[in-house]
Design an enzyme around this catalytic site. Structure first.
Site, PDB file in Angstrom:
ATOM      1  N   MET A  83      35.192  41.680  39.730  1.00  0.00           N
ATOM      2  CA  MET A  83      33.907  42.237  40.165  1.00  0.00           C
ATOM      3  C   MET A  83      32.934  41.108  40.527  1.00  0.00           C
ATOM      4  O   MET A  83      31.729  41.347  40.682  1.00  0.00           O
ATOM      5  CB  MET A  83      33.313  43.125  39.068  1.00  0.00           C
ATOM      6  CG  MET A  83      34.224  44.306  38.747  1.00  0.00           C
ATOM      7  SD  MET A  83      33.374  45.709  38.034  1.00  0.00           S
ATOM      8  CE  MET A  83      32.730  44.989  36.535  1.00  0.00           C
ATOM      9  N   GLY A  84      33.441  39.876  40.640  1.00  0.00           N
ATOM     10  CA  GLY A  84      32.603  38.786  41.127  1.00  0.00           C
ATOM     11  C   GLY A  84      31.719  38.147  40.066  1.00  0.00           C
ATOM     12  O   GLY A  84      31.868  38.366  38.878  1.00  0.00           O
ATOM     13  N   HIS A 118      37.422  33.680  35.563  1.00  0.00           N
ATOM     14  CA  HIS A 118      37.936  34.139  36.865  1.00  0.00           C
ATOM     15  C   HIS A 118      38.746  33.028  37.533  1.00  0.00           C
ATOM     16  O   HIS A 118      39.836  33.272  38.075  1.00  0.00           O
ATOM     17  CB  HIS A 118      36.774  34.501  37.799  1.00  0.00           C
ATOM     18  CG  HIS A 118      35.949  35.678  37.365  1.00  0.00           C
ATOM     19  ND1 HIS A 118      34.640  35.566  36.985  1.00  0.00           N
ATOM     20  CD2 HIS A 118      36.259  37.007  37.275  1.00  0.00           C
ATOM     21  CE1 HIS A 118      34.157  36.770  36.681  1.00  0.00           C
ATOM     22  NE2 HIS A 118      35.123  37.658  36.830  1.00  0.00           N
ATOM     23  N   GLN A 135      34.019  52.953  37.777  1.00  0.00           N
ATOM     24  CA  GLN A 135      34.284  52.549  36.390  1.00  0.00           C
ATOM     25  C   GLN A 135      33.005  52.366  35.585  1.00  0.00           C
ATOM     26  O   GLN A 135      33.056  51.936  34.434  1.00  0.00           O
ATOM     27  CB  GLN A 135      35.169  51.301  36.347  1.00  0.00           C
ATOM     28  CG  GLN A 135      34.514  50.014  36.800  1.00  0.00           C
ATOM     29  CD  GLN A 135      35.522  48.885  36.900  1.00  0.00           C
ATOM     30  OE1 GLN A 135      36.411  48.880  37.746  1.00  0.00           O
ATOM     31  NE2 GLN A 135      35.416  47.905  36.007  1.00  0.00           N
ATOM     32  N   GLU A 189      43.152  38.558  29.393  1.00  0.00           N
ATOM     33  CA  GLU A 189      43.282  39.143  28.043  1.00  0.00           C
ATOM     34  C   GLU A 189      41.911  39.460  27.464  1.00  0.00           C
ATOM     35  O   GLU A 189      41.808  40.209  26.496  1.00  0.00           O
ATOM     36  CB  GLU A 189      44.024  38.166  27.119  1.00  0.00           C
ATOM     37  CG  GLU A 189      45.504  38.082  27.428  1.00  0.00           C
ATOM     38  CD  GLU A 189      46.249  37.164  26.472  1.00  0.00           C
ATOM     39  OE1 GLU A 189      45.606  36.556  25.587  1.00  0.00           O
ATOM     40  OE2 GLU A 189      47.478  37.047  26.635  1.00  0.00           O
ATOM     41  N   GLN A 205      42.154  46.968  29.042  1.00  0.00           N
ATOM     42  CA  GLN A 205      42.380  47.133  30.488  1.00  0.00           C
ATOM     43  C   GLN A 205      43.789  46.662  30.857  1.00  0.00           C
ATOM     44  O   GLN A 205      44.502  47.318  31.626  1.00  0.00           O
ATOM     45  CB  GLN A 205      41.329  46.321  31.251  1.00  0.00           C
ATOM     46  CG  GLN A 205      41.587  46.168  32.731  1.00  0.00           C
ATOM     47  CD  GLN A 205      40.396  45.537  33.427  1.00  0.00           C
ATOM     48  OE1 GLN A 205      39.441  46.222  33.776  1.00  0.00           O
ATOM     49  NE2 GLN A 205      40.434  44.230  33.647  1.00  0.00           N
ATOM     50  N   SER A 233      31.856  35.705  30.374  1.00  0.00           N
ATOM     51  CA  SER A 233      31.718  37.028  30.977  1.00  0.00           C
ATOM     52  C   SER A 233      30.553  36.991  31.951  1.00  0.00           C
ATOM     53  O   SER A 233      29.534  36.328  31.686  1.00  0.00           O
ATOM     54  CB  SER A 233      31.445  38.069  29.879  1.00  0.00           C
ATOM     55  OG  SER A 233      30.972  39.265  30.459  1.00  0.00           O
ATOM     56  N   ARG A 283      28.585  39.288  32.347  1.00  0.00           N
ATOM     57  CA  ARG A 283      27.487  39.960  31.647  1.00  0.00           C
ATOM     58  C   ARG A 283      26.748  39.032  30.678  1.00  0.00           C
ATOM     59  O   ARG A 283      25.666  39.396  30.202  1.00  0.00           O
ATOM     60  CB  ARG A 283      27.996  41.202  30.897  1.00  0.00           C
ATOM     61  CG  ARG A 283      28.389  42.336  31.840  1.00  0.00           C
ATOM     62  CD  ARG A 283      28.721  43.612  31.082  1.00  0.00           C
ATOM     63  NE  ARG A 283      28.774  44.772  31.948  1.00  0.00           N
ATOM     64  CZ  ARG A 283      29.902  45.334  32.392  1.00  0.00           C
ATOM     65  NH1 ARG A 283      31.075  44.855  32.047  1.00  0.00           N
ATOM     66  NH2 ARG A 283      29.852  46.389  33.182  1.00  0.00           N
TER      67      ARG A 283
HETATM   68  P1  AMP Z   1      35.535  41.123  35.881  1.00  0.00           P
HETATM   69  O1  AMP Z   1      35.013  40.461  37.121  1.00  0.00           O
HETATM   70  O2  AMP Z   1      34.667  40.928  34.682  1.00  0.00           O
HETATM   71  O3  AMP Z   1      35.968  42.544  36.107  1.00  0.00           O
HETATM   72  O4  AMP Z   1      36.868  40.328  35.520  1.00  0.00           O
HETATM   73  C1  AMP Z   1      37.892  40.152  36.452  1.00  0.00           C
HETATM   74  C2  AMP Z   1      39.121  39.655  35.736  1.00  0.00           C
HETATM   75  O5  AMP Z   1      38.824  38.435  35.076  1.00  0.00           O
HETATM   76  C3  AMP Z   1      39.612  40.643  34.678  1.00  0.00           C
HETATM   77  O6  AMP Z   1      41.028  40.682  34.684  1.00  0.00           O
HETATM   78  C4  AMP Z   1      39.081  40.036  33.407  1.00  0.00           C
HETATM   79  O7  AMP Z   1      39.839  40.367  32.263  1.00  0.00           O
HETATM   80  C5  AMP Z   1      39.194  38.561  33.713  1.00  0.00           C
HETATM   81  N1  AMP Z   1      38.282  37.797  32.859  1.00  0.00           N
HETATM   82  C6  AMP Z   1      36.961  38.060  32.624  1.00  0.00           C
HETATM   83  N2  AMP Z   1      36.455  37.174  31.741  1.00  0.00           N
HETATM   84  C7  AMP Z   1      37.475  36.342  31.404  1.00  0.00           C
HETATM   85  C8  AMP Z   1      37.584  35.212  30.531  1.00  0.00           C
HETATM   86  N3  AMP Z   1      36.554  34.770  29.809  1.00  0.00           N
HETATM   87  N4  AMP Z   1      38.785  34.595  30.432  1.00  0.00           N
HETATM   88  C9  AMP Z   1      39.841  35.035  31.151  1.00  0.00           C
HETATM   89  N5  AMP Z   1      39.797  36.083  31.997  1.00  0.00           N
HETATM   90  C10 AMP Z   1      38.634  36.736  32.125  1.00  0.00           C
END
Ligand code: AMP
Length: 283
Positions: A30-31, A37, A61, A148, A153, A185, A187
């Site tokens: 989601m960027g 990422h 979602q 993970e 998810q 994150s 967020r």
């Molecule tokens: P999101 O943009 O938050 O939806 O995350 C996109 C992908 O990156 C998802 O598969 C998340 O699980 C992964 N992701 C998000 N934060 C982390 C992190 N701190 N370490 C590894 N993968 C992450």
């Protein structure tokens, strides 16, 4: 790096790659990219000839009272980060191009969606399973990578792929953390300095559970450890606990006694507004 907004154009580019014998890895996001990422992207580059990153803040979602309208965005910064990492295609569609008029199909993975985060976010994993199915159908990737960090998810997607015989290999990538343990994150950008100082408590309590399991000679009962962890979190008056659980990491079923197959996971809210999730393997 190619940047493409239109699903049909992006799908055509990927079909040409496949015709040339290239293998494809998809990284859905989601960027607002951070090192988590970028770690997924780097893993993708090791696995396949071409890496597609989708950047789409998927409206289906998000619940009605969630943060869809304020979700952090930085398309220009994300383009630079993805390009520097070596991504081949950044797919960043408009919502109207993904969910066309009269869209009415939902993919629902029943049991594993309805626990943990699913209890506080009804419908969330249906939205995730639906968008991921659409991305798999657009690009037919050999590989797809998920963090993970969002462990439930990952299990939802693996279950869906197995149940529906989807021809894609789904792999999980370890969580990337800040120096104090806080899982990275997008967020985290919602946290003010005081909230940011409190935030690592979630990781610390999950780590306490793991340490107790590792140091005890006899099997560790889950309940007292979870109660202790919750008390450590709610010591901060700003914090509330959505859930804190230990479960079998293969199917998310609740555990009474901790074993190596277990994971501890939790979701907390700080000042009611910022919701943080994290999890830790007991291996
Ligand atoms: P999101 O943009 O938050 O939806 O995350 C996109 C992908 O990156 C998802 O598969 C998340 O699980 C992964 N992701 C998000 N934060 C982390 C992190 N701190 N370490 C590894 N993968 C992450």
């Amino acid at each position: 790096m190619i940047i493409e907004e239109l699903p049909e154009n992006a799908a055509r580019i990927v079909r040409e790659w496949r015709r040339d014998g290239k293998t494809i890895c998809l990284v859905p996001t989601m960027g607002y990219f951070h090192e988590g990422h970028l770690s997924l992207m780097k893993h993708g580059l090791q696995l396949a000839d071409k890496v597609i990153v989708s950047l789409f803040v998927n409206p289906t979602q998000f619940g009605a009272n969630e943060d869809l309208s304020v979700y952090p965005q930085d398309l220009e910064g994300d383009c630079h980060k993805a390009e520097r990492t070596g991504v081949d295609l950044l797919f960043c569609p408009a919502a109207s191009a993904v969910y066309r008029e009269k869209h009415q199909t939902v993919v629902s993975v029943k049991d594993v969606s309805n626990r943990l985060c699913g209890l506080n976010r009804p419908g969330h994993f249906d939205g995730v399973a639906t968008i991921v199915t659409k991305l798999f159908n657009m690009f037919s990737p050999e590989f797809a990578l998920f963090g993970e960090k969002d462990y439930q998810q990952l299990v939802v997607i693996k279950t869906m792929v197995s149940d529906l015989d989807m021809p894609v290999t789904v792999k999980g990538v370890p969580t990337i953390r800040e120096h104090d343990g806080l899982a990275m994150s997008s967020r985290n950008s919602y946290l003010d300095p005081e909230e940011r100082a409190i935030a690592p408590v979630l990781y610390e309590t999950l780590n306490d559970i793991r340490t107790s399991f590792k140091t005890k000679k006899t099997p560790a009962a889950v309940l007292p450890l979870v109660e202790k962890a919750k008390a450590k979190i709610t010591r901060f008056t700003q914090c509330s606990v959505d859930y804190l659980e230990v479960f079998d990491e293969r199917d998310l079923s609740p555990a009474e006694v901790i074993s190596e197959n277990c994971r501890a996971a939790g979701a907390i809210r700080i000042n009611g507004k910022v919701r943080l999730i994290d999890n830790l393997s007991m291996k």
